[in-house]
Each structure stands twice: as C-alpha cells, then as structure tokens.
Design an enzyme around this catalytic site. Structure first.
Site, PDB file in Angstrom:
ATOM      1  N   GLY A  44     -20.994   8.524  -1.368  1.00 19.58           N
ATOM      2  CA  GLY A  44     -20.287   7.262  -1.493  1.00 19.58           C
ATOM      3  C   GLY A  44     -19.764   7.067  -2.903  1.00 19.58           C
ATOM      4  O   GLY A  44     -19.461   8.025  -3.610  1.00 19.58           O
ATOM      5  N   GLU A  47     -20.612   3.904  -8.325  1.00 12.77           N
ATOM      6  CA  GLU A  47     -21.384   2.723  -8.680  1.00 12.77           C
ATOM      7  C   GLU A  47     -22.652   2.619  -7.841  1.00 12.77           C
ATOM      8  O   GLU A  47     -23.745   2.339  -8.367  1.00 12.77           O
ATOM      9  CB  GLU A  47     -20.529   1.463  -8.493  1.00 12.77           C
ATOM     10  CG  GLU A  47     -19.384   1.331  -9.468  1.00 12.77           C
ATOM     11  CD  GLU A  47     -18.219   2.266  -9.175  1.00 12.77           C
ATOM     12  OE1 GLU A  47     -17.403   2.499 -10.094  1.00 12.77           O
ATOM     13  OE2 GLU A  47     -18.129   2.778  -8.037  1.00 12.77           O
ATOM     14  N   GLY A  49     -24.104   5.114  -6.255  1.00  4.37           N
ATOM     15  CA  GLY A  49     -24.936   6.259  -6.592  1.00  4.37           C
ATOM     16  C   GLY A  49     -25.797   6.002  -7.815  1.00  4.37           C
ATOM     17  O   GLY A  49     -26.993   6.337  -7.836  1.00  4.37           O
ATOM     18  N   GLU A  66     -23.420  12.672  -3.874  1.00  2.69           N
ATOM     19  CA  GLU A  66     -22.029  13.136  -3.860  1.00  2.69           C
ATOM     20  C   GLU A  66     -21.162  11.904  -3.977  1.00  2.69           C
ATOM     21  O   GLU A  66     -21.073  11.103  -3.050  1.00  2.69           O
ATOM     22  CB  GLU A  66     -21.744  13.925  -2.567  1.00  2.69           C
ATOM     23  CG  GLU A  66     -20.446  14.728  -2.617  1.00  2.69           C
ATOM     24  CD  GLU A  66     -19.265  13.916  -2.169  1.00  2.69           C
ATOM     25  OE1 GLU A  66     -18.578  13.336  -3.051  1.00  2.69           O
ATOM     26  OE2 GLU A  66     -19.021  13.846  -0.973  1.00  2.69           O
ATOM     27  N   GLU A 195     -10.519   7.161  -8.557  1.00  2.00           N
ATOM     28  CA  GLU A 195     -10.428   7.622  -7.170  1.00  2.00           C
ATOM     29  C   GLU A 195      -9.813   6.521  -6.311  1.00  2.00           C
ATOM     30  O   GLU A 195     -10.397   5.445  -6.153  1.00  2.00           O
ATOM     31  CB  GLU A 195     -11.802   8.002  -6.632  1.00  2.00           C
ATOM     32  CG  GLU A 195     -11.739   8.617  -5.243  1.00  2.00           C
ATOM     33  CD  GLU A 195     -13.107   9.029  -4.727  1.00  2.00           C
ATOM     34  OE1 GLU A 195     -13.209  10.094  -4.104  1.00  2.00           O
ATOM     35  OE2 GLU A 195     -14.071   8.272  -4.938  1.00  2.00           O
TER      36      GLU A 195
END
Length: 296
Positions: A44, A47, A49, A66, A195
């Site tokens: 995901g 932030e 993570g 990831e 992203e």
C-alpha cells in the site's frame, strides 16, 4: 475474496486462511495491533507502511513492506522503437493503478520526437468506455482517486508542463480518466516525483547514460525500472546502476512468482515472490542432538 472461496471449496480447513474485509483504520489497525499476529506483509502507501512499522516496532516481528514506486522506463537511441512504445503504454493497464508501472519515460534526445509520436498514436487509439468489454482503460478505484489524478495533471500545467494528449475526465460518473501523456515537466514537479497511481505518463529527454541514470535514481522510490537497448553491455551496465529491485530489459513485464520482487529505498523492505518470500514466511530452526545409546 474469490481466493477465500476457492480455498474453502478446495477443502482447506476453516481457520487456516481468513479473509478479513474492512477499512484500514479499523480492520487493518486491528490486525496490526493484535499481539497474536506474529508476522505481517503489507502492500500500500508509504505513509501507512511507516505507520505499521512504528506500530510493531516493539514486537520484533517479521515485516515485509511494498510501498509503491515511481519507476523509470529508459529508451536508448538503438532500441526497437515499436517494442519500446508498446512497453511504454503498458502503464495504462489497470488505469495505471500498479505499483511497478513505468510512470517516468526517459527517451534519448536523438529519437525523442519519433518515439513520442509512436506513443501518442497508441494512446489516442485507446478507448475509454463504461462498458468493461469495450474499454482499454479501466476506471479508477474511487471518486477521490479520480480527483487526485486530475489535481496532479493540473499541478503539472501550473509547473509549466504540457499535456500532449488526454488530461480530462471523460464522464461525469464512473471514476474514469483519460490516458494522459505529459511532457516538459520539471524533474522536481509533483507529477515527476510522487506516485500518481493513475493513467498518467510523463516523458523526458536525456542526452547521456550518466545523465539518465542520475535522473532515474533521483527519487525516493526504488521498485522497478525498464531499459530498452540492443546493446547487451549497455543493458547490463545500466541495470547495475539503476537503484531498483527489478530491472526489465526490452520487455516491461509484470512481476512473476518464480523471481523475487524486492523493494529498494522508500518502496519498501523485504521481498515478495520466489524463495525470498518463503524465507519471510518461515523461520530457521537449529536442532542439535548428541547421538548415543540413550537416544532411541
């Protein structure tokens, strides 16, 4: 959810595989904070993570993250331009909602105009339709995702970039966005650095290997990269210098389960797929026995 149904129908005992749907702040948070959970894998946003890593930091449990990418796709002047153009527009699969999508297209100055013409032709032949059997570009996951993609395109225009094709919401409903190509965006613009997770491709000129490697690596992410060239030595050289867990050469292909899928820099920690994933999901145990007459 289909995987859960298939596992049940195949006879997997209840409780071995549990599907727990729900919002991240509720279901996800419960899984992360539960002391019975002794290993975690998360795919995901960066932030979330980082939040998960901080939450489990006092438990020393294995953690595989990831967290997305801003992957460079590099086309040299000796590349097969038709194949490279096909590889470039793979970004629009699943409307760009892919962590390893080649969102930053770097093209050698000598072939830039001819190559971009091929890419634009392919983009403009794509159909955007509400009927899933007719569309080439699927819908985005939510209205907020659509709004965010549109905001990134607007910010690119404000930064002095050019929208060569696309750049619009085609329907009032359905969360669709046109496949979009942006040129002349500064390397430090949001559209170049963050992203987007949507059908937006940014294109850049480059003049030398050194330049393109430096610019390709000038990102906090390091998940995936593509290289297009007919020179094997160059392919190996560039692949070695690119800071990404996976580098594809002359085929911007998706990850395969037979090969590891590692993440560099802020794209995550650990590796999915292949034996690397098996090591994550298992633990090493050393059993030493003194073999004598008392052991039967």
């Amino acid at each position: 959810m289909e995987l859960g149904k298939v596992a049940h129908d195949a006879g997997l005992p209840d409780g071995v595989l549990n599907m727990v749907p729900g919002e991240g702040t509720i279901a996800g948070e419960a899984l992360v904070t539960d002391k019975h959970v002794n290993e975690l894998t998360f795919t995901g946003s960066k932030e979330v993570g980082f939040h998960i890593r901080e939450t489990v930091s006092d438990r020393l449990i294995p953690l595989n993250l990831e967290l997305g990418g801003k992957s460079p796709n590099i086309v040299f002047d000796d590349a097969d331009l038709e194949a490279a153009a096909e590889g470039a527009v793979k970004l629009f699969n699943n409307a760009g909602q892919s962590c390893y999508a080649g969102t930053r297209l770097f093209v050698a100055d000598e072939i830039y105009d001819a190559f971009i013409e091929r890419v634009v032709d392919r983009i403009e032949r794509m159909t955007v339709a509400k009927d899933p059997n007719e569309t080439d570009v699927s819908a985005l996951i939510s209205p907020s995702a659509q709004s965010e993609v549109d905001a990134y395109v607007e910010s690119a225009l404000e930064a002095g970039a050019t929208v060569t094709t696309g750049g619009c919401i085609p329907f009032e409903d359905g969360n669709f966005y046109e496949p979009t190509l942006i040129e002349d965006a500064p390397d430090d613009a949001a559209v170049s650095c963050e992203e987007i997770f949507g059908p937006v491709l940014t294109a850049y000129r480059f003049e030398s290997e050194r330049e393109v490697v430096e610019r390709a690596n000038d990102t906090e992410y390091g998940l995936y990269a593509g290289v297009w060239t007919t020179d094997l030595e160059r392919a190996n050289r560039i692949a070695g210098h690119i800071e990404a867990g996976t580098v594809t050469v002359n085929n911007y292909a998706s990850p395969i389960p037979q090969a590891p899928f590692p993440a560099y820099k802020q794209s995550g920690a650990g590796s999915e797929y292949a034996t690397a994933a098996l090591r994550h999901y298992t633990k090493v145990k050393n059993v030493r026995m003194a073999v004598d007459k008392t052991l039967r």
